[in-house]
Design an enzyme around this catalytic site. Sequence first.
Site, PDB file in Angstrom:
ATOM      1  N   SER A   1     -49.499  -0.009  -4.592  1.00  0.00           N
ATOM      2  CA  SER A   1     -48.398  -0.426  -5.122  1.00  0.00           C
ATOM      3  C   SER A   1     -47.558   0.970  -4.796  1.00  0.00           C
ATOM      4  O   SER A   1     -47.938   2.161  -4.594  1.00  0.00           O
ATOM      5  CB  SER A   1     -48.116  -0.289  -6.549  1.00  0.00           C
ATOM      6  OG  SER A   1     -46.965  -0.402  -6.936  1.00  0.00           O
TER       7      SER A   1
ATOM      8  N   TYR B   1     -50.356   2.867 -15.062  1.00  0.00           N
ATOM      9  CA  TYR B   1     -50.471   1.627 -14.079  1.00  0.00           C
ATOM     10  C   TYR B   1     -50.342   2.535 -12.619  1.00  0.00           C
ATOM     11  O   TYR B   1     -50.983   2.509 -11.701  1.00  0.00           O
ATOM     12  CB  TYR B   1     -49.256   0.922 -14.058  1.00  0.00           C
ATOM     13  CG  TYR B   1     -49.337  -0.219 -12.873  1.00  0.00           C
ATOM     14  CD1 TYR B   1     -50.131  -1.251 -12.789  1.00  0.00           C
ATOM     15  CD2 TYR B   1     -48.325   0.026 -11.981  1.00  0.00           C
ATOM     16  CE1 TYR B   1     -49.886  -2.219 -11.500  1.00  0.00           C
ATOM     17  CE2 TYR B   1     -48.028  -0.876 -10.869  1.00  0.00           C
ATOM     18  CZ  TYR B   1     -48.975  -2.068 -10.744  1.00  0.00           C
ATOM     19  OH  TYR B   1     -48.895  -2.907  -9.750  1.00  0.00           O
TER      20      TYR B   1
HETATM   21  N1  LIG Z   1     -45.900  -8.216  -7.894  1.00  0.00           N
HETATM   22  C1  LIG Z   1     -45.649  -7.153  -7.967  1.00  0.00           C
HETATM   23  O1  LIG Z   1     -44.536  -6.701  -8.002  1.00  0.00           O
HETATM   24  C2  LIG Z   1     -46.679  -6.105  -7.417  1.00  0.00           C
HETATM   25  C3  LIG Z   1     -45.971  -4.652  -6.775  1.00  0.00           C
HETATM   26  C4  LIG Z   1     -46.727  -3.659  -6.199  1.00  0.00           C
HETATM   27  C5  LIG Z   1     -48.534  -3.963  -6.504  1.00  0.00           C
HETATM   28  N2  LIG Z   1     -48.762  -5.354  -6.861  1.00  0.00           N
HETATM   29  C6  LIG Z   1     -50.148  -5.438  -7.123  1.00  0.00           C
HETATM   30  O2  LIG Z   1     -50.568  -6.574  -6.427  1.00  0.00           O
HETATM   31  C7  LIG Z   1     -51.835  -7.133  -6.934  1.00  0.00           C
HETATM   32  C8  LIG Z   1     -51.651  -8.463  -7.091  1.00  0.00           C
HETATM   33  O3  LIG Z   1     -50.713  -8.598  -8.350  1.00  0.00           O
HETATM   34  P1  LIG Z   1     -49.557  -9.725  -8.331  1.00  0.00           P
HETATM   35  O4  LIG Z   1     -48.309  -9.366  -8.489  1.00  0.00           O
HETATM   36  O5  LIG Z   1     -50.034 -11.132  -7.403  1.00  0.00           O
HETATM   37  O6  LIG Z   1     -49.977 -10.062 -10.054  1.00  0.00           O
HETATM   38  P2  LIG Z   1     -50.458 -11.629 -10.415  1.00  0.00           P
HETATM   39  O7  LIG Z   1     -49.521 -12.717 -10.023  1.00  0.00           O
HETATM   40  O8  LIG Z   1     -50.166 -11.437 -12.082  1.00  0.00           O
HETATM   41  O9  LIG Z   1     -51.943 -11.986 -10.241  1.00  0.00           O
HETATM   42  C9  LIG Z   1     -52.873 -11.129 -10.603  1.00  0.00           C
HETATM   43  C10 LIG Z   1     -54.347 -11.757 -10.057  1.00  0.00           C
HETATM   44  O10 LIG Z   1     -55.279 -10.986 -10.652  1.00  0.00           O
HETATM   45  C11 LIG Z   1     -56.170 -11.785 -11.495  1.00  0.00           C
HETATM   46  N3  LIG Z   1     -56.703 -11.128 -12.526  1.00  0.00           N
HETATM   47  C12 LIG Z   1     -55.813 -10.532 -13.671  1.00  0.00           C
HETATM   48  N4  LIG Z   1     -56.799  -9.926 -14.534  1.00  0.00           N
HETATM   49  C13 LIG Z   1     -58.103 -10.054 -13.796  1.00  0.00           C
HETATM   50  C14 LIG Z   1     -59.335  -9.779 -14.369  1.00  0.00           C
HETATM   51  N5  LIG Z   1     -59.348  -9.022 -15.749  1.00  0.00           N
HETATM   52  N6  LIG Z   1     -60.422 -10.329 -13.907  1.00  0.00           N
HETATM   53  C15 LIG Z   1     -60.172 -10.987 -12.377  1.00  0.00           C
HETATM   54  N7  LIG Z   1     -59.149 -11.293 -11.995  1.00  0.00           N
HETATM   55  C16 LIG Z   1     -57.983 -11.005 -12.786  1.00  0.00           C
HETATM   56  C17 LIG Z   1     -55.169 -12.824 -12.089  1.00  0.00           C
HETATM   57  O11 LIG Z   1     -56.090 -14.109 -12.087  1.00  0.00           O
HETATM   58  P3  LIG Z   1     -56.518 -14.837 -13.576  1.00  0.00           P
HETATM   59  O12 LIG Z   1     -55.491 -14.366 -14.594  1.00  0.00           O
HETATM   60  O13 LIG Z   1     -56.859 -16.067 -13.336  1.00  0.00           O
HETATM   61  O14 LIG Z   1     -57.683 -13.713 -13.725  1.00  0.00           O
HETATM   62  C18 LIG Z   1     -54.519 -13.187 -10.700  1.00  0.00           C
HETATM   63  O15 LIG Z   1     -55.158 -13.974  -9.804  1.00  0.00           O
HETATM   64  C19 LIG Z   1     -52.091  -6.354  -8.279  1.00  0.00           C
HETATM   65  O16 LIG Z   1     -53.154  -5.458  -7.870  1.00  0.00           O
HETATM   66  C20 LIG Z   1     -50.658  -5.594  -8.405  1.00  0.00           C
HETATM   67  O17 LIG Z   1     -50.990  -4.400  -9.096  1.00  0.00           O
HETATM   68  C21 LIG Z   1     -48.033  -6.033  -7.426  1.00  0.00           C
END
Ligand SMILES: NC(=O)c1ccc[n+]([C@@H]2O[C@H](COP(=O)([O-])OP(=O)(O)OC[C@H]3O[C@@H](n4cnc5c(N)ncnc54)[C@H](OP(=O)(O)O)[C@@H]3O)[C@@H](O)[C@H]2O)c1
Length: 264
Positions: free
Chosen positions: A144, A157
């Site tokens: 990130s 985070y």
């Molecule tokens: N969206 C942003 O603004 C942003 C910015 C920078 C970086 N990121 C990074 O991008 C990545 C994906 O995030 P996203 O934005 O797509 O978030 P998201 O929509 O909340 O998706 C997160 C994914 O991780 C899974 N997950 C969460 N807790 C888990 C656990 N304990 N065990 C296994 N799987 C788990 C969730 O599935 P389940 O709930 O089904 O387990 C979901 O598939 C993350 O690493 C996040 O830090 C996101």
Amino acid sequence: MSDSIRSTSVALITGASTGIGATYADRLAKRGYDLILIARDVDRLNALSDRLQQEHGVNITVLPADLTRRDDLARVEDFIRANPQISLLVNNAGASLKAGFENSDADAIENLIALNVTSVARLSRVAFEGLIRHKDGAIINIASVMALTPELQSAVYSATKAFVLTFSQTLQFEMAARGLYVQAVLPAATRTEIWARSGKNIDEIPGVMEVGELVDAALLGFDRKEKVTIPPLQDEKQWDDFEALRSAMVPNFLQSHAAPRYKA
Ligand SMILES: NC(=O)c1ccc[n+]([C@@H]2O[C@H](COP(=O)([O-])OP(=O)(O)OC[C@H]3O[C@@H](n4cnc5c(N)ncnc54)[C@H](OP(=O)(O)O)[C@@H]3O)[C@@H](O)[C@H]2O)c1
């Protein structure tokens, strides 16, 4: 290499039930990858799997797991060891805390580190043995821009994402001779559920990127074998200058004596 594996490309994606991970699943299926999808929500994983199998005719394995649980993580590790045909690991699963440092309890902090840090390091290590047997073996780590923004005050985070960035950059050096490509992807605010899950209102954030645009850009960086891909950063030179300054310091760290400013 005599024991190299040639087959359909196979990608394992953590956090594939929604958001960035589900979008990687969609794009990689379009590219013909067979997939292993990991997350906790098995219904969502099955629905995604059914759709992608129908649309793209690829093979998909759904592997439900809570990556903060040691027994579930061990099950995923066993699966990886038993499936050296995996050529791409996408360490995407991640979460954020609902509150700042002061208002988060120690267990919530430990859980976040288990997901955002421990699972990334362990799965990379376990997958490594199989990945290096592929000519195009690779790891994509979703970090990130928060790794670079202590000003935004999200201590745990941001530090987990700094781990992912440094881990990726260091592996790029350590694994260069083994031919393993490691990409760190640094999204900024992207429209996914992570915001609601951590109690934040995405409508209050300026400059939110749509998830499809983020993943398509990150995959272009992957195709170009970029080491660090920051899709929203408009001026690429800013990152290049930052890296040049950092690496210029490296030869200056090993000194027998403290700098004059630390001498009484
Ligand atoms: N969206 C942003 O603004 C942003 C910015 C920078 C970086 N990121 C990074 O991008 C990545 C994906 O995030 P996203 O934005 O797509 O978030 P998201 O929509 O909340 O998706 C997160 C994914 O991780 C899974 N997950 C969460 N807790 C888990 C656990 N304990 N065990 C296994 N799987 C788990 C969730 O599935 P389940 O709930 O089904 O387990 C979901 O598939 C993350 O690493 C996040 O830090 C996101």
